[in-house]
Scaffold this motif. Structure first.
Motif, PDB file in Angstrom:
ATOM      1  N   THR A   1      -3.956   7.159  -2.663  1.00 46.03           N
ATOM      2  CA  THR A   1      -3.788   8.083  -1.635  1.00 46.03           C
ATOM      3  C   THR A   1      -4.616   7.512  -0.358  1.00 46.03           C
ATOM      4  O   THR A   1      -4.198   7.589   0.791  1.00 46.03           O
ATOM      5  CB  THR A   1      -4.339   9.312  -2.191  1.00 46.03           C
TER       6      THR A   1
ATOM      7  N   GLY B   1      -5.063   4.450   0.377  1.00 44.51           N
ATOM      8  CA  GLY B   1      -4.497   3.351   1.163  1.00 44.51           C
ATOM      9  C   GLY B   1      -4.751   2.151   0.697  1.00 44.51           C
ATOM     10  O   GLY B   1      -4.736   1.007   1.427  1.00 44.51           O
TER      11      GLY B   1
ATOM     12  N   LEU C   1      -7.720   7.143  11.667  1.00 45.13           N
ATOM     13  CA  LEU C   1      -6.934   6.263  10.676  1.00 45.13           C
ATOM     14  C   LEU C   1      -7.660   4.655  10.415  1.00 45.13           C
ATOM     15  O   LEU C   1      -7.619   4.047   9.637  1.00 45.13           O
ATOM     16  CB  LEU C   1      -5.522   5.738  11.367  1.00 45.13           C
TER      17      LEU C   1
ATOM     18  N   TYR D   1       5.778   6.700  -0.124  1.00 44.55           N
ATOM     19  CA  TYR D   1       6.074   5.208  -0.219  1.00 44.55           C
ATOM     20  C   TYR D   1       7.728   4.964  -0.195  1.00 44.55           C
ATOM     21  O   TYR D   1       8.142   4.796  -0.905  1.00 44.55           O
ATOM     22  CB  TYR D   1       5.554   4.461  -1.399  1.00 44.55           C
TER      23      TYR D   1
ATOM     24  N   ARG E   1       0.727  -1.338  -0.150  1.00 41.62           N
ATOM     25  CA  ARG E   1      -0.035   0.127  -0.131  1.00 41.62           C
ATOM     26  C   ARG E   1       0.947   1.173   0.057  1.00 41.62           C
ATOM     27  O   ARG E   1       1.924   1.252   0.389  1.00 41.62           O
ATOM     28  CB  ARG E   1      -0.798   0.161   1.333  1.00 41.62           C
TER      29      ARG E   1
ATOM     30  N   ALA F   1      -8.695   3.142   7.081  1.00 36.65           N
ATOM     31  CA  ALA F   1      -8.306   1.805   6.509  1.00 36.65           C
ATOM     32  C   ALA F   1      -9.716   1.050   6.394  1.00 36.65           C
ATOM     33  O   ALA F   1      -9.731   0.072   5.234  1.00 36.65           O
ATOM     34  CB  ALA F   1      -7.955   1.187   7.931  1.00 36.65           C
TER      35      ALA F   1
ATOM     36  N   ALA G   1     -10.657   2.264   2.791  1.00 39.76           N
ATOM     37  CA  ALA G   1      -9.782   1.460   1.766  1.00 39.76           C
ATOM     38  C   ALA G   1     -10.225   0.075   1.603  1.00 39.76           C
ATOM     39  O   ALA G   1     -10.359  -0.446   0.632  1.00 39.76           O
ATOM     40  CB  ALA G   1      -8.515   1.478   2.234  1.00 39.76           C
TER      41      ALA G   1
ATOM     42  N   TYR H   1       5.406   5.896  12.642  1.00 38.37           N
ATOM     43  CA  TYR H   1       5.577   4.697  11.763  1.00 38.37           C
ATOM     44  C   TYR H   1       6.006   3.352  12.484  1.00 38.37           C
ATOM     45  O   TYR H   1       6.030   2.337  12.102  1.00 38.37           O
ATOM     46  CB  TYR H   1       6.260   5.054  10.638  1.00 38.37           C
TER      47      TYR H   1
ATOM     48  N   ASN I   1      -0.627   4.321   1.339  1.00 39.72           N
ATOM     49  CA  ASN I   1      -0.920   4.990   2.570  1.00 39.72           C
ATOM     50  C   ASN I   1      -0.479   6.482   2.472  1.00 39.72           C
ATOM     51  O   ASN I   1      -0.244   7.094   3.774  1.00 39.72           O
ATOM     52  CB  ASN I   1      -0.275   4.369   3.576  1.00 39.72           C
TER      53      ASN I   1
ATOM     54  N   GLU J   1      -2.659   8.787   5.391  1.00 40.27           N
ATOM     55  CA  GLU J   1      -2.274   8.281   6.580  1.00 40.27           C
ATOM     56  C   GLU J   1      -1.500   9.438   7.376  1.00 40.27           C
ATOM     57  O   GLU J   1      -1.629   9.509   8.455  1.00 40.27           O
ATOM     58  CB  GLU J   1      -1.878   6.918   6.653  1.00 40.27           C
TER      59      GLU J   1
END
Lengths: 164, 432
Positions: free
Chosen positions: B17, B19, A78, B379, A64, A82, A85, A163, A66, A69
């Motif tokens: 974007t 996700g 978040l 990324y 992904r 998710a 998505a 992260y 992200n 995010e």
């Protein structure tokens, strides 16, 4: 189920590696290439690709980007992102599964065979549909997990996790 | 159709974007092309699945497995020890060991992730113990890990050669020059930075003692050093294809890991197999749909439309090269290297050819840009992995990483684009 995936995936990838190794030895050392080895490798290879992708969906480790995010500051945000998505993934996955089914039906009807060993190509062609079907199932499970997480999450403004 | 293709790209970017996993981002773009543009999925899915069975692509799972086994087996550790014997007593030497060992690991695994996965856990704590800031050590190894994409054999170059029908061996050679230059830049940057760190250096041994130490470590490292020799010697000696060399590397690494370095057990082999197969599955699943989308664009003449549209704005080669580099870098920032190549290479190749850039030089341009994108957020998969392995916050790694990109990568990107000899010298020398 985890154990089954461990053995299956390791077995498939080692089988592919070993077949290629045998090809090298027979072709370059004994100078007698094994007839039809390349076309028979296709079956474990395609299943390796598709079951590997299924396991990535099961473990939620598909690749992904992200991007959004980074800008979301709360953990609840978040989770919602998710979930969105996953729902989008499910819609697309259903559409792709439909086309994979169409391809599977075609492979069954035509029943092509490989040129040397006459292995039916359906054996590896059906992996796309079965793989897509399992991936869709795991996406549904992910949606359930994330929806439950959202439902049970306290509505506090926590700072987003880093992260690490 | 050009408008529908633009809409498909817009949907792709939106899904990325949000996700959505990459394969489904491409699936979404395919939906737009199919429903909005009337391009049928019927034959395309069959074509895409057929392409996945190409023997060239088999090199990907095999190199990924070889790299994972190498991380687990102790092969990487012996390489580190070997290199450290030469420069361990030099100020900044351990940083050079980090860069060079990542380059050597790249010559075995063909992947950008193996360097950080294999070298990171061993070297980051050691570098910190010797006085390097942990965040700097992590950034240096993560950035050096990207050399796996430039030092042959490289999985991205296998994919580039496959989608553009260019000689894979020539593509390997095209990125070697830029890859070595990046390694050199990192070594120099590290020597400069190391002057400010309170480093603890290895004791400088007398010549006799040093020779003995080098000889012991070399003997121990011989089985590990043979791996790149087998792979590169096999490929460039014309003995094996990259796929066969990768298979040989796997079969060689297993007994070496089990009985020589003793780092491999049945349990770790099983874990390596599953880990590699999952990584390969997610890559191949993404390749399947990105390839179909790319094929749809090609069939609908989108690359030609793109060339016309770009040339209607300017025909200045320098401006266009700068524009293409920025675009490649941005694409590399958003998606991973393989996706970027499958999607962008067939689209831009006609434009590059029209500009007089050969497909081999374009391989190097796209290679260095996507490699740089791999350590640039959002990324930045290798940087994220590095932060996890180094146990530092991602935000702390960004600073030193940006410094390495700016002084290490950027000059090489510029040189690769505007000085064709850097990427074409070796392919020309070998007759490509």
């Amino acid at each position: 189920m985890n154990k089954m995936f461990n053995y299956l995936l390791t077995g498939l990838i080692l089988l592919v590696a070993f077949s290629q190794f045998v090809q090298v030895i027979t072709r370059y050392v004994f100078e007698v290439p094994i007839m039809g080895l390349e076309e028979s490798i296709i079956i474990p290879t395609m299943w390796l690709y598709m079951l590997g992708a299924v396991n990535a969906s099961k473990e939620d480790t598909q690749i992904r980007a992200n991007v959004l995010e980074i800008f979301i500051k709360t953990e609840r945000g978040l989770i919602i992102l998710a979930l969105v998505a996953e729902v989008l993934s499910l819609v697309i996955s259903f559409w792709l599964t439909y086309w994979a089914w169409d391809y599977c039906k075609y492979a069954w009807r035509v029943w092509k065979e490989s040129p040397t060993l006459y292995i039916p190509t359906f054996y590896h062609e059906c992996s796309v549909f079965i793989g897509m079907l399992l991936i869709s199932t795991f996406i549904i499970l992910q949606i359930i997990v994330k929806a439950r997480k959202l439902k049970s999450y306290p509505h506090t403004k926590n700072k987003a996790l880093d992260y690490v | 159709m050009f408008e529908v293709a633009l809409l498909a790209v817009a949907v792709l970017v939106i899904l990325l974007t949000v996700g959505v996993p990459l394969p489904f981002c491409f699936g979404g773009a395919l939906m737009v092309m199919s429903i909005g543009g009337g391009v049928s999925m019927k034959g395309n899915l069959m074509w895409g699945a057929g392409q996945l069975t190409n023997p060239i692509l088999l090199a990907i799972p095999l190199f990924v497995l070889a790299g994972t086994i190498m991380s687990q087996s102790g092969i990487a550790a012996s390489l580190l020890n070997f290199l450290n014997a030469f420069v361990g007593h030099v100020r900044g030497g351990l940083g050079i060991v980090a860069s060079v060992s990542c380059a050597i690991v790249g010559a075995i695994s063909g992947s950008g992730l193996t360097g950080i996965a294999a070298i990171g856990p061993l070297l980051i704590p050691e570098m910190e113990k010797r006085g390097y800031p942990r965040a700097y050590a992590t950034a240096l190894i993560a950035n050096s890990s990207i050399l796996g994409l430039l030092i042959p054999p490289s999985v991205t170059m296998i994919v580039y050669g496959w989608v553009t029908d260019t000689s894979i061996l020539a593509c390997f050679l095209a990125t070697l020059g830029p890859g070595l230059l990046v390694t050199f830049n990192f070594a120099v940057i590290n020597m400069i930075k190391a002057r400010k760190f309170p480093l603890v250096l290895d004791e400088k041994l007398p010549l006799k003692g040093m020779l003995k130490e080098v000889s012991t470590r070399t003997t121990h490292a011989i089985p590990a050093l043979l791996m790149p020799v087998i792979i590169l010697g096999g490929i460039y000696g014309g003995i094996m294809t990259p796929t066969e060399a990768a298979a040989l590397a796997v079969i060689y690494a297993i007994p070496v890991g089990f009985w020589i370095y003793k780092g491999l057990t049945w349990k770790t082999l099983l874990a390596s197999g599953k880990e590699s197969a999952t990584a390969v599955g997610s890559i191949m699943f993404m390749i399947l749909f990105s390839l179909i989308l790319s094929q749809m664009f090609v069939v609908e003449n989108i690359p030609e439309e793109l060339v016309k549209a770009v040339f209607s704005v300017t025909e200045n080669k320098v401006l266009l090269l700068i524009f293409i580099n920025i675009m490649l870098f941005l694409v590399g920032m958003i998606v991973n290297d393989i996706t970027a190549i499958i999607l962008i290479a067939p689209l831009l190749l006609p434009l590059m050819t029209a500009l007089g850039i050969s497909p081999i030089q374009f391989a190097a341009i796209i290679g260095v840009n996507t490699a740089m994108g791999g350590v640039t957020p959002p990324y930045a998969s290798i940087l994220y992995l590095g932060a996890r392995i180094g146990k530092v916050k991602f935000s702390e790694v960004i600073g030193p990483s940006m410094m390495l990109i700016l002084w290490g990568y950027l000059p090489v990107v510029i040189l690769t684009s505007f000085w064709s000899e850097l990427s074409l010298f070796l392919p020309t020398f070998f007759g490509y």
